[in-house]
Scaffold this motif. Structure first.
Motif, mmCIF file in Angstrom:
data_model
loop_
_atom_site.group_PDB
_atom_site.id
_atom_site.type_symbol
_atom_site.label_atom_id
_atom_site.label_comp_id
_atom_site.label_asym_id
_atom_site.label_seq_id
_atom_site.Cartn_x
_atom_site.Cartn_y
_atom_site.Cartn_z
ATOM 1 N N GLN A 47 -6.157 -4.563 -2.934
ATOM 2 C CA GLN A 47 -5.449 -3.448 -3.545
ATOM 3 C C GLN A 47 -4.360 -3.987 -4.456
ATOM 4 O O GLN A 47 -3.795 -5.056 -4.212
ATOM 5 C CB GLN A 47 -4.825 -2.576 -2.457
ATOM 6 C CG GLN A 47 -5.811 -1.637 -1.789
ATOM 7 C CD GLN A 47 -5.115 -0.698 -0.822
ATOM 8 O OE1 GLN A 47 -5.286 -0.796 0.367
ATOM 9 N NE2 GLN A 47 -4.318 0.221 -1.358
ATOM 10 N N CYS A 48 -4.064 -3.205 -5.493
ATOM 11 C CA CYS A 48 -3.015 -3.652 -6.411
ATOM 12 C C CYS A 48 -1.656 -3.635 -5.717
ATOM 13 O O CYS A 48 -0.968 -4.636 -5.627
ATOM 14 C CB CYS A 48 -2.994 -2.766 -7.663
ATOM 15 S SG CYS A 48 -1.612 -3.083 -8.772
ATOM 16 N N GLY A 49 -1.273 -2.451 -5.226
ATOM 17 C CA GLY A 49 -0.046 -2.354 -4.442
ATOM 18 C C GLY A 49 1.235 -2.493 -5.228
ATOM 19 O O GLY A 49 2.301 -2.665 -4.635
ATOM 20 N N LEU A 98 2.114 -3.571 5.725
ATOM 21 C CA LEU A 98 1.469 -2.588 6.603
ATOM 22 C C LEU A 98 0.556 -1.632 5.856
ATOM 23 O O LEU A 98 -0.471 -1.204 6.386
ATOM 24 C CB LEU A 98 2.549 -1.794 7.349
ATOM 25 C CG LEU A 98 3.421 -2.622 8.298
ATOM 26 C CD1 LEU A 98 4.631 -1.819 8.738
ATOM 27 C CD2 LEU A 98 2.623 -3.077 9.509
ATOM 28 N N LEU A 99 0.894 -1.284 4.649
ATOM 29 C CA LEU A 99 0.093 -0.297 3.919
ATOM 30 C C LEU A 99 -1.060 -0.915 3.138
ATOM 31 O O LEU A 99 -1.821 -0.200 2.493
ATOM 32 C CB LEU A 99 0.994 0.488 2.960
ATOM 33 C CG LEU A 99 2.129 1.291 3.607
ATOM 34 C CD1 LEU A 99 2.867 2.125 2.578
ATOM 35 C CD2 LEU A 99 1.612 2.175 4.732
ATOM 36 N N MET A 100 -1.208 -2.222 3.194
ATOM 37 C CA MET A 100 -2.295 -2.899 2.481
ATOM 38 C C MET A 100 -3.527 -3.102 3.343
ATOM 39 O O MET A 100 -4.558 -3.572 2.858
ATOM 40 C CB MET A 100 -1.818 -4.260 1.962
ATOM 41 C CG MET A 100 -0.819 -4.190 0.816
ATOM 42 S SD MET A 100 -1.527 -3.562 -0.725
ATOM 43 C CE MET A 100 -0.783 -1.945 -0.784
ATOM 44 N N ASP A 101 -3.437 -2.774 4.630
ATOM 45 C CA ASP A 101 -4.558 -2.985 5.544
ATOM 46 C C ASP A 101 -4.849 -1.678 6.264
ATOM 47 O O ASP A 101 -3.930 -1.008 6.763
ATOM 48 C CB ASP A 101 -4.206 -4.090 6.543
ATOM 49 C CG ASP A 101 -5.366 -4.408 7.475
ATOM 50 O OD1 ASP A 101 -5.532 -3.668 8.475
ATOM 51 O OD2 ASP A 101 -6.097 -5.380 7.209
ATOM 52 N N ALA A 132 1.153 4.611 10.602
ATOM 53 C CA ALA A 132 1.168 6.065 10.466
ATOM 54 C C ALA A 132 1.446 6.738 11.809
ATOM 55 O O ALA A 132 2.166 7.747 11.872
ATOM 56 C CB ALA A 132 -0.154 6.545 9.882
ATOM 57 N N MET A 133 0.885 6.183 12.877
ATOM 58 C CA MET A 133 1.141 6.750 14.205
ATOM 59 C C MET A 133 2.615 6.582 14.580
ATOM 60 O O MET A 133 3.234 7.499 15.135
ATOM 61 C CB MET A 133 0.248 6.075 15.244
ATOM 62 C CG MET A 133 -1.245 6.377 15.073
ATOM 63 S SD MET A 133 -1.645 8.144 15.148
ATOM 64 C CE MET A 133 -1.171 8.520 16.825
ATOM 65 N N GLN A 163 2.067 8.149 1.176
ATOM 66 C CA GLN A 163 1.143 7.017 1.215
ATOM 67 C C GLN A 163 0.195 7.083 2.406
ATOM 68 O O GLN A 163 -0.870 6.460 2.370
ATOM 69 C CB GLN A 163 1.929 5.697 1.260
ATOM 70 C CG GLN A 163 2.966 5.549 0.170
ATOM 71 C CD GLN A 163 2.352 5.584 -1.217
ATOM 72 O OE1 GLN A 163 1.182 5.286 -1.396
ATOM 73 N NE2 GLN A 163 3.152 5.961 -2.202
ATOM 74 N N ILE A 164 0.564 7.824 3.447
ATOM 75 C CA ILE A 164 -0.287 7.851 4.653
ATOM 76 C C ILE A 164 -0.916 9.226 4.898
ATOM 77 O O ILE A 164 -2.062 9.325 5.318
ATOM 78 C CB ILE A 164 0.508 7.399 5.895
ATOM 79 C CG1 ILE A 164 1.792 8.193 6.047
ATOM 80 C CG2 ILE A 164 0.821 5.920 5.811
ATOM 81 C CD1 ILE A 164 2.629 7.784 7.252
#
Length: 1592
Positions: free
Chosen positions: A39-41, A314-317, A325-326, A356-357
């Motif tokens: 992902q670019c991110g 955390l948001l790349m996987d 998210a939980m 994002q989530i």
């Protein structure tokens, strides 16, 4: 920074890799080379442009950065651009974000190898070391960032030094903080500004270092001084220096973590595991939870580091994103409470990560099933708004906190994100959790149902307007959420049925608007209605009914999906059989509250609630407005249609009459003589009939009839275009948006409309196709009252033009679905016939106060609807099967009513009514026809008179042909210079003062007449930008050939008496001083004012000087010419005669104009005695003529005949004013200037150090010499000037001499690039060859180079002498060769210019040698000095790319030259030179005349002599600037596909360059109209809060 790297971070990397980091990285790159998918991110900065594909994005929150967009397939799709609020990241590579094209070419994997391979190739030792190191460092980072002021220090810390740290907040302004710091710390303003800028940027700054007591004293001072203006003190903390150092290093670790985990996916996984792993102590949270929960207490810089670390890890996987998210959902309530208590914006809050989530479809389903996220979100909102509940458990927002309420509303965005993608497959768990969330949501809606009730105010006007905006804002926030809940329900039949049951149960549990009495019976036409009495005008009523409207929406979905058939048999598995539930569906009760709301709107329109103030009017407006109507008014109409389909039609109409309070009126049981009451009854009757039209005719709702969403949109567009042709943006604003901000316009617009492209201004318009007019319904239910009137008028006008019938018949509607088919029987029931009969009876009785024309129109429209329905049924079925019997009842009368007459009477009443209406219309038509006939007769009479006058003129010319021929012979000479000079054909005509309207001749001894004018500095003609000219050198006596900075004088051409102008100017100054922000429009100190007639900006006046006629004796001139050669002319000047005198007022105006030109041109204080006053007048004359010629050449217009009268008048007045300067100034000064200028050409005693011929603009020299030469004839005691013959030869020989010098200048300049290495003598050699006639190598170049000089000279002598030019010069077809020949003839030059050198060979040979011996010539030929080549290159604005995204891409790569941070910048492009500037930023401010100004202001002072034309790239807006304090926005020359500009990228459509509009900008600049445009735009705008243009 390097020490941190070497001493702290380098050892950590060595430990991590177990070897030299460089070696370890090389190995990692080998491991990583097999998998490029990622992902670019990229994390967006505030204001950065992002792109969303309308064709491929799952939802509008899926966006790409500009680099990924440029390399993706979406560039050729329908995309949108907008400015990021900051905090998000690029979704390139996220497979769930895109329907197709998820990766750009850079992030496309390209192979089947996936990232899982990274885990297996990662060295176990590296993993172990990483786990150990990451755990320690992340815990250390967390401990430091969550450190509180009250924590105790370690005993190891020995130093007793502290920092007083000031934190950023959003309560205190910039100036307030600066003031506080100056008072509290006794620092100067500059230091306070630096502190404040850093605090705003980073979030905190240590403002004092010292002992604990000194820091405590500073803290107390800051808090005390900050409470003066705002009661909230600034946040100040005292931190030990060691803690500050550790926190600074902790932030540095955050950036280090991002770098390290970017090397390898395995390292990122280790980091995520460490961040999410539970603490050893069960009472402690995981590290990422600690950071999240402490986010609101962190300062801006720390938040930014933490958020970017979460983004990159955390948001790349996918799996770790789920776990995060939980955790986020688990802490959601606390995070939102902290955000609401915080004062920072949401884009720097951890709560902004919800987008994002929550928008990931699979993740949203998991959060609903496992985390009950819908319930969590709504519970959070409910808890936040608990304080607004009243005793009836309903919301009441009177006295609420707007800031807190705004922050609570933001939570609804998260609910929208969760619901943005409805599921395609339902699981039982998902059903249970969704319905659980729906029940909580319905509980929230119960608190809105019936909130903020209003009661009609009688007698006295309401004293305090009740709060209404909060409730409607809440309704707007819920608009899409309600639609999304219905959309989710529609995707599963079981969920839909259970949702309907829950909604009905919630509605029945609401206690709002109870009935206050028992049911009673109402009788009409032998029909009985058993209903509870209720009067909207007397009882409380609310416009907020969300549960009733949600129930209506769900019922229509049941009909649309076919699930309505299961409603009677549906069994609730939890409670009881739905048959009990079915019995409870009392449709009279269901329709009750929506009907009250509709009646309330009708009564407000009837002015019955005017004493309740504007709050109720505003609520009714939004109730029917496009922003709210789909979940308010439209749903109320649907509920009424549901009731009408299930109730007896007579009972339904009786209920409507009761609630409209018209029952007794139509039962003839009520009467009144009060005109106000009668007016209200009439208006209510109109609204009641309108409601029946809507209920029976509005069927374009999927589920009510078999129509698609596309057909619904098409009908909306048709009715909007029936009002008037509209722009695309206007159509979009007038159409309801869905949750993805789409209206569906693009799919239907080409089917119903034709696009008309825009011109140079305005925007493109859509016009309705003719074949779509038959669908026009004059009573379309989404029309407002003004729209209804405009549409009706427009369609009648169109039909009149086409010669068709004006009657606006109801269109044929689509048939109802079976569940709603009974609605049509409203149009044939007894009560309906009775209502029509009563209305027509009132009209037939000719009582004008009992009926209105709109009432009759509505009644006739209903008759048409009924007949159309009957016709449709008869065409579809046999006569026996048709039960719709409107015409039958209309023909035989109402037999059920024994008191009524037969239908024959009803028919006659209707006929009389129709005749009445038609007669009124026919009278109006006759009046219009009579007016039209009279207008045509008057037009024919005028044409007859004009024809007679034309014939008389022709006869007179024919009979006096000889006279006309003689006149032509006299004017035959078209030569402006020399002894053959022609006669001045025109002097000033009699002028009319625009102020007093009196006419006066322009005479030397008469009171002065003046022209309005504007003097300004200019760089329009120069290629050498940034060059400054000062009077210390040869400027202003000699204008350099690059024309670096000129003084332009323009005029709008309007004439006034000098005395009238002075009175007007004094009045303007007196009145403008009291006007708010008047200094932004006109500069009173510099004598600016607006032209009284055209409002052009002016700063001086030019006196009109009469053109002195030339009394030239041609025979004497010829004799003189035989003896007066150029050589003798250089030696002698004689023959004197007495000169003219001017009146005192003209002399005074000469001084006014000259002083303005001098002051503006040299940027100096006014000084009458300055010797450069006359020089600047000559210079502005020359420069203005050159600018005019440049403009004409740019536009391809002829030299003469194409200028407007005002432009020609301005030029003529300017030349005559400049010529008169020798009479205003000292004789010695003028003679000195003449001698200095002449010394450039010929030897003059006592004049040295003159510039070379390469350093002078010869047209400026021509004007100066020509206008100053009469001073040689003056004496101290007697005012003399040369004779006509002397003047003729002065003009002639000056022109000859300057033309030859200019030709030589062109020659040297054109060959300079080839001869810069040749010896000095080559210049003289070349000139000698030139004179000898060997001119083949550069003849054409010299001709081209000298042509602009001759054009300007022709304009100058035309204005000076008044001799008309050859008619051929007014044509547009002249080639440069023929144009040169005509100019030479007009200027008394030989057609072959090189003949001049032969004619004056003896003189010129010596002069050329002198000219070429100047040291500057040799320097130029050697390349040591810049050479200006001829003709001058015409300046244009820079070339802009056709696609605006290219500019945005350039702006994204822009780096501020004075700042290394990544804070939001405003890249601003100078259209004059192409430089990209950092605007509106303190980092690039410069000193200009001792004042701090922004980058654009400073650049405009150099590049455009104060005038600037900038494109703010990210805002897509032009900024025009004219001084440090004045500027204005202007539309950018970029249009979307619909011919509209898009300032601030509000709509975000693809933009393309419009060459015509860009050319208009070019002409504005070349014609020196920027200042005028700014003044006019500011005059139109009401400037309350001025923009500080100097800081741009």
């Amino acid at each position: 920074m390097q020490k941190v790297e070497q001493r702290l971070l380098y050892p950590l990397e060595c430990f991590l890799f177990g070897e030299d980091p460089c070696v370890g990285l090389q190995k990692l790159q080998q491991y990583n080379s097999s998998s490029s998918a990622q992902q670019c991110g990229r994390v967006f900065k505030e204001g950065e442009t992002v792109y969303s594909c309308r064709d491929c994005a799952i939802d509008p929150t899926c966006v790409l950065c500009i680099e990924c967009f440029q390399k993706s397939v979406h560039k050729s799709h329908r995309y949108k651009m907008h400015a990021s609020a900051g905090g998000g990241f690029c979704d390139c590579g996220d497979l769930e974000a895109w329907k197709s094209g998820p990766c750009c070419s850079q992030h496309d994997p390209g192979t089947s190898v996936t990232m899982e391979t990274d885990e297996c190739v990662m060295d176990p030792g590296l993993r172990e070391r990483a786990q150990m190191l990451f755990h320690l460092l992340l815990r250390y980072m967390t401990d430091m960032l969550v450190w509180k002021e009250t924590y105790e220090l370690s005993e190891e810390v020995q130093e007793d030094t502290y920092f007083c740290v000031l934190y950023n907040d959003e309560h205190h302004s910039y100036d307030h903080v600066i003031y506080t710091l100056q008072r509290a710390l006794a620092c100067d303003q500059n230091q306070a500004q630096i502190y404040t800028a850093l605090i705003d940027k980073e979030g905190r700054k240590a403002v004092k270092r010292g002992t604990l007591s000194s820091c405590q004293q500073a803290k107390d001072n800051i808090r005390h001084n900050s409470e003066h203006i705002i009661q909230i003190p600034l946040r100040v903390e005292i931190l030990h220096t060691a803690i500050m150092a550790h926190q600074t290093f902790a932030l540095r670790l955050g950036a280090w973590f991002q770098k390290i985990i970017g090397y390898l996916v395995g390292l990122r996984e280790v980091f995520c595991q460490v961040a999410l792993e539970p603490a050893a102590d069960n009472n402690q949270l995981c590290l990422i939870s600690r950071l999240m929960l402490h986010d609101a207490k962190l300062y801006k810089g720390a938040r930014k580091v933490v958020h970017e670390l979460i983004f990159s890890s955390l948001l790349m996987d996918t799996e770790f994103k789920r776990q995060f998210a939980m955790k986020f959902t688990e802490h959601y309530k606390q995070l939102q409470e902290d955000f609401i208590s915080d004062d920072h914006q949401r884009n720097i809050s951890i709560t902004a990560l919800s987008v994002q989530i929550f928008t990931v479809p699979t993740l949203a389903r998991q959060l609903i099933e496992e985390g009950s996220v819908i319930k969590v979100i709504i519970d959070t909102v409910m808890d936040m708004m608990m304080e607004h509940l009243d005793s009836n458990n309903r919301f009441q927002f009177q006295g609420h906190n707007p800031d807190k309420f705004f922050r609570v509303q933001v939570i609804f965005h998260d609910l929208r994100y969760i619901l943005i993608s409805k599921p395609s497959v339902w699981t039982e768990t998902l059903r249970v959790k969704f319905l659980e969330g729906l029940r909580i949501f319905l509980h929230f809606l119960c608190c809105m149902q019936g909130m903020e009730e209003v009661k009609r105010q009688l007698g006295q006007h309401v004293e305090v307007e009740p709060e209404w905006e909060a409730g409607l804002t809440l309704q707007m926030q819920l608009r899409h959420i309600l639609a999304m809940f219905q959309d989710w329900c529609s995707s599963d039949e079981r969920v839909l049925l259970l949702a309907f049951q829950e909604c009905h149960r919630a509605l029945m549990s609401c206690t709002n608007q109870p009935f206050r009495s028992e049911p009673t019976d109402s009788y009409m036409c032998k029909q009985i209605l058993h209903a509870r009495p209720y009067k909207v005008s007397e009882e409380p009523v609310s416009i907020h009914l969300p549960i009733s409207r949600l129930l209506a929406g769900l019922y229509v979905l049941l009909c649309q999906t076919g699930a309505i058939q299961y409603l009677p048999d549906f069994v609730d598995p939890v409670s009881v059989c739905l048959c009990v539930f079915q019995v409870q569906l009392n449709f009279t009760e269901l329709a009750e509250q929506p009907l009250r709301c509709v009646v309330l709107a009708a009564q407000v329109c009837a002015d019955m609630w005017r004493r309740n103030g504007l709050s109720l009017v505003s609520q009714v407006y939004y109730y029917q407005d496009v922003k709210c109507r789909d979940e308010m008014f439209d749903k109320d109409v649907i509920m009424l249609q549901i009731a009408a389909s299930k109730m007896d039609p007579n009972h339904f109409l009786m209920l409507v009459l009761l609630r409209f309070e018209l029952f007794d009126i139509f039962n003839d049981n009520c009467s009144s003589k009060d005109q106000e009451v009668l007016k209200q009854w009439n208006r209510l009757t109109e609204e009641m009939l309108y409601l029946i039209i809507i209920i029976a005719g509005e069927r374009y709702v999927p589920g009510i009839s078999h129509v698609t969403k596309e057909e619904v949109t098409m009908r909306e567009v048709i009715h909007l275009l029936c009002i008037e042709p509209m722009a695309h943006s206007s159509l979009v604003k007038s159409l309801p948006e869905n949750e993805s901000h789409e209206t569906g316009l693009e799919t239907v617009i080409s089917k119903v409309a034709i696009f008309k492209k825009p011109g140079v201004s305005g925007h493109g318009l859509y016009e309705l196709k003719k074949e779509c007019l038959e669908e026009f319904n004059p009573f379309f239910y989404h029309y407002s009252r003004p729209q209804h009137s405009k549409a009706e008028e427009a369609q009648k006008k169109r039909r009149t033009q086409e010669g068709s019938d004006k009657a606006l018949r109801p269109p044929v509607p689509p048939p109802f679905c079976p569940a709603f088919s009974n609605i049509v029987y409203l149009l044939c029931c007894d009560i309906f016939i009775h209502i029509l009969k009563r209305i027509f009876q009132k009209a037939a009785e000719d009582r004008s106060n009992r009926w209105t024309e709109p009432m009759i129109q509505r009644a006739l429209h209903l008759v048409g609807q009924a007949l159309l329905e009957e016709k449709t049924q008869l065409e579809g079925s046999s006569t026996e099967e048709v039960t719709f019997d409107f015409s039958l009842k209309a023909q035989r009368g109402n037999d059920t009513d024994s008191n009524t007459e037969g239908l024959s009477h009803n028919a006659s009443v209707s006929l009389r009514c129709l005749k009445c209406v038609v007669s009124v219309q026919s009278v109006q038509d006759k009046e219009k026809a009579e007016r039209k006939r009279k207008a045509e007769a008057a037009k024919a009479h005028r044409q007859k008179i004009m024809a007679q006058m034309s014939a008389m003129q022709k006869n007179f010319i024919e009979s006096n042909k000889m006279l006309y021929d003689n006149v032509m012979d006299v004017d035959e000479s078209r030569v402006a210079v020399g002894p053959q000079q022609g006669i001045c054909s025109t002097d000033w005509e009699a002028q009319i003062c625009i102020l007093c309207q009196e006419e006066q001749e322009v005479q030397a001894q008469a009171p002065a007449m003046v022209l309005t004018a504007c003097v300004q500095r200019s760089t329009v003609l120069t290629q050498n930008r940034g060059k400054t000219l000062s009077p210390k050198g040869t400027y202003p006596l000699f204008m350099p050939p690059d024309l670096a900075v000129g003084t332009h004088t323009g005029s709008c051409g309007h004439v006034m008496h000098a005395t009238c102008w002075q009175k007007y100017f004094e009045a303007v100054q007196n009145t403008t001083r009291n006007r708010l922000h008047a200094d932004l429009i006109i500069d009173l100190e510099n004598g600016e004012y607006m032209c009284p007639l055209c409002k052009s900006l002016c700063n001086t006046v030019i006196p009109l000087i009469p053109v002195e006629p030339s009394k030239l004796n041609y025979e004497s001139a010829e004799i003189v010419g035989q003896h007066l050669t150029l050589e003798r002319w250089i030696q002698i000047m004689s023959c004197r005669i007495r000169g003219p005198k001017f009146s005192r007022s003209i002399t005074e105006m000469l001084g006014v104009c000259a002083n303005t030109v001098h002051r503006v041109g040299l940027q100096t204080a006014p000084n009458d005695l300055c010797p450069y006053v006359p020089v600047m007048s000559w210079n502005t004359c020359a420069y203005t003529i050159q600018a005019t010629d440049n403009m004409l050449q740019e536009e391809g217009k002829p030299l003469f005949g194409s200028l407007q009268n005002r432009q020609l008048s301005g030029l003529k007045a300017l030349v005559q004013f400049s010529a008169a300067q020798r009479l205003k100034s000292s004789q010695a000064v003028i003679q000195k200037h003449f001698a200095d200028m002449l010394a450039v050409l010929v030897p003059v005693p006592n004049v040295e150090n003159t510039p070379s011929i390469l350093e002078v603009d010869f047209f400026h020299l021509l004007v100066g010499l020509d206008l100053s030469i009469p001073a040689l004839y003056q004496e101290a005691a007697v005012d003399l000037q040369p004779s006509a013959v002397s003047s003729a030869y002065n003009h002639l020989y000056l022109l000859h001499l300057l033309t030859m010098a200019h030709m030589l200048q062109v020659l040297l300049a054109s060959h300079g690039k080839h001869t810069h290495t040749l010896p000095e003598s080559d210049a003289t050699l070349k000139c000698n060859i030139f004179i000898a006639g060997v001119t083949g190598f550069c003849v054409e170049g010299v001709k081209r180079g000298v042509l602009p000089f001759l054009r300007c000279a022709a304009l100058f002598f035309n204005c000076l002498t008044g001799v008309p030019p050859p008619e051929e010069l007014s044509g547009t077809t002249e080639s440069p060769e023929s144009q040169l020949h005509l100019l030479c003839s007009y200027l008394s030059l030989p057609s072959n210019l090189f003949q001049l050198f032969q004619d004056h060979r003896d003189v010129v040979t010596t002069l050329i040698k002198r000219w070429c011996e100047n040291t500057a010539i040799s320097k130029a030929l050697k390349g040591e000095m810049q050479i200006i080549r001829y003709p001058h290159k015409r300046n244009r604005l820079i070339d802009l790319p056709e696609d605006y995204s290219v500019l945005l891409n350039q702006a994204s790569h822009f780096k501020c030259p004075n700042s290394s941070d990544d804070e939001r910048k405003h890249p601003t492009l100078c259209l004059l030179c192409g430089v990209m500037l950092c605007a509106q930023s303190p980092c690039c401010q410069e000193q200009l005349n001792g004042e701090e100004v922004g980058a654009c202001t400073a650049h405009a002072a150099i590049c455009g002599a104060g005038v600037g034309m900038f494109l703010r790239v990210r805002e897509c807006e032009i900024v025009l600037m004219a001084s440090k304090t004045r500027g204005s926005p202007y539309p950018a020359p970029y249009l979307d596909d619909y011919g509209e500009t898009d300032p601030q990228l509000g709509r975000g459509n693809p933009l393309h360059l419009c060459p015509e509009r860009y050319r208009k900008l070019l002409h504005m600049w070349q014609q020196h109209c920027v200042l005028e445009e700014i003044a006019r735009s500011l005059e139109v705008l009401n400037v309350m809060f001025p923009f500080e243009w100097q800081m741009l």
